[in-house]
Design a protein around this motif. Structure first.
Motif, PDB file in Angstrom:
ATOM      1  N   LYS A   1       0.835  -1.206   0.000  1.00  0.00           N
ATOM      2  CA  LYS A   1       0.000   0.000   0.000  1.00  0.00           C
ATOM      3  C   LYS A   1       0.869   1.255   0.000  1.00  0.00           C
ATOM      4  O   LYS A   1       0.586   2.211  -0.723  1.00  0.00           O
ATOM      5  CB  LYS A   1      -0.921   0.010   1.221  1.00  0.00           C
ATOM      6  CG  LYS A   1      -2.014  -1.014   1.165  1.00  0.00           C
ATOM      7  CD  LYS A   1      -2.822  -0.995   2.450  1.00  0.00           C
ATOM      8  CE  LYS A   1      -3.822  -2.133   2.511  1.00  0.00           C
ATOM      9  NZ  LYS A   1      -4.519  -2.173   3.805  1.00  0.00           N
TER      10      LYS A   1
ATOM     11  N   LEU B   1       1.008   4.149  -2.838  1.00  0.00           N
ATOM     12  CA  LEU B   1       0.771   5.562  -2.538  1.00  0.00           C
ATOM     13  C   LEU B   1       1.949   6.420  -2.987  1.00  0.00           C
ATOM     14  O   LEU B   1       1.761   7.505  -3.546  1.00  0.00           O
ATOM     15  CB  LEU B   1       0.522   5.765  -1.042  1.00  0.00           C
ATOM     16  CG  LEU B   1      -0.809   5.270  -0.513  1.00  0.00           C
ATOM     17  CD1 LEU B   1      -0.812   5.267   1.017  1.00  0.00           C
ATOM     18  CD2 LEU B   1      -1.951   6.120  -1.040  1.00  0.00           C
TER      19      LEU B   1
ATOM     20  N   TRP C   1       1.918   6.831  -6.700  1.00  0.00           N
ATOM     21  CA  TRP C   1       0.825   7.752  -7.022  1.00  0.00           C
ATOM     22  C   TRP C   1       1.240   9.190  -6.715  1.00  0.00           C
ATOM     23  O   TRP C   1       1.016  10.107  -7.500  1.00  0.00           O
ATOM     24  CB  TRP C   1      -0.400   7.345  -6.224  1.00  0.00           C
ATOM     25  CG  TRP C   1      -1.680   8.078  -6.528  1.00  0.00           C
ATOM     26  CD1 TRP C   1      -1.940   8.940  -7.552  1.00  0.00           C
ATOM     27  CD2 TRP C   1      -2.887   7.996  -5.778  1.00  0.00           C
ATOM     28  NE1 TRP C   1      -3.225   9.398  -7.476  1.00  0.00           N
ATOM     29  CE2 TRP C   1      -3.831   8.828  -6.393  1.00  0.00           C
ATOM     30  CE3 TRP C   1      -3.251   7.294  -4.639  1.00  0.00           C
ATOM     31  CZ2 TRP C   1      -5.108   8.986  -5.898  1.00  0.00           C
ATOM     32  CZ3 TRP C   1      -4.531   7.449  -4.157  1.00  0.00           C
ATOM     33  CH2 TRP C   1      -5.452   8.286  -4.788  1.00  0.00           C
ATOM     34  N   TYR C   2       1.853   9.385  -5.557  1.00  0.00           N
ATOM     35  CA  TYR C   2       2.329  10.705  -5.132  1.00  0.00           C
ATOM     36  C   TYR C   2       3.293  11.280  -6.176  1.00  0.00           C
ATOM     37  O   TYR C   2       3.198  12.452  -6.544  1.00  0.00           O
ATOM     38  CB  TYR C   2       3.010  10.587  -3.768  1.00  0.00           C
ATOM     39  CG  TYR C   2       3.791  11.803  -3.356  1.00  0.00           C
ATOM     40  CD1 TYR C   2       3.163  12.917  -2.821  1.00  0.00           C
ATOM     41  CD2 TYR C   2       5.182  11.833  -3.489  1.00  0.00           C
ATOM     42  CE1 TYR C   2       3.888  14.032  -2.439  1.00  0.00           C
ATOM     43  CE2 TYR C   2       5.908  12.938  -3.104  1.00  0.00           C
ATOM     44  CZ  TYR C   2       5.260  14.046  -2.584  1.00  0.00           C
ATOM     45  OH  TYR C   2       5.973  15.142  -2.205  1.00  0.00           O
TER      46      TYR C   2
ATOM     47  N   ILE D   1      -2.382  12.481  -0.385  1.00  0.00           N
ATOM     48  CA  ILE D   1      -1.611  11.243  -0.489  1.00  0.00           C
ATOM     49  C   ILE D   1      -0.523  11.218   0.578  1.00  0.00           C
ATOM     50  O   ILE D   1      -0.299  10.192   1.229  1.00  0.00           O
ATOM     51  CB  ILE D   1      -1.021  11.084  -1.901  1.00  0.00           C
ATOM     52  CG1 ILE D   1      -2.143  10.945  -2.931  1.00  0.00           C
ATOM     53  CG2 ILE D   1      -0.071   9.885  -1.968  1.00  0.00           C
ATOM     54  CD1 ILE D   1      -1.685  11.110  -4.373  1.00  0.00           C
TER      55      ILE D   1
ATOM     56  N   GLU E   1      -1.913  10.124   3.811  1.00  0.00           N
ATOM     57  CA  GLU E   1      -2.109   8.671   3.875  1.00  0.00           C
ATOM     58  C   GLU E   1      -0.774   7.959   4.107  1.00  0.00           C
ATOM     59  O   GLU E   1      -0.699   6.987   4.858  1.00  0.00           O
ATOM     60  CB  GLU E   1      -2.756   8.163   2.588  1.00  0.00           C
ATOM     61  CG  GLU E   1      -4.180   8.629   2.392  1.00  0.00           C
ATOM     62  CD  GLU E   1      -5.118   8.066   3.440  1.00  0.00           C
ATOM     63  OE1 GLU E   1      -5.025   6.882   3.769  1.00  0.00           O
ATOM     64  OE2 GLU E   1      -5.951   8.850   3.936  1.00  0.00           O
TER      65      GLU E   1
END
Length: 73
Positions: free
Chosen positions: A26, A30, A33-34, A46, A49
């Motif tokens: 995970k 993330l 994605w960031y 993000i 998270e």
């Protein structure tokens, strides 16, 4: 990554508890994605998270901001 590095990573990853493996997957999702997210507001969300995992595992990261790195890093 070369083959030796991949083998070392797999050995390390396989040695982790299943919950830690899930959290690591995970976190890496993330982080990827960031890195790809152009929207500053979404990037902040993000990062929030990611911070949950960083606090859970007592990680110290700068997310590429060299100004936040300790001296000598």
């Amino acid at each position: 990554m070369n083959t030796h590095e991949q083998q070392l990573w797999k050995k390390f990853y396989d040695s982790l508890a299943p919950e830690v493996q899930r959290d690591l997957k995970k976190y890496l999702f993330l982080y990827d994605w960031y890195l790809d997210e152009p929207n500053p507001d979404a990037r902040e969300t993000i990062l929030g998270e990611m911070k949950v995992f960083e606090e859970k595992y007592n990680l110290e990261v700068t997310h590429g901001n060299k100004n936040n790195q300790p001296a000598g890093a």
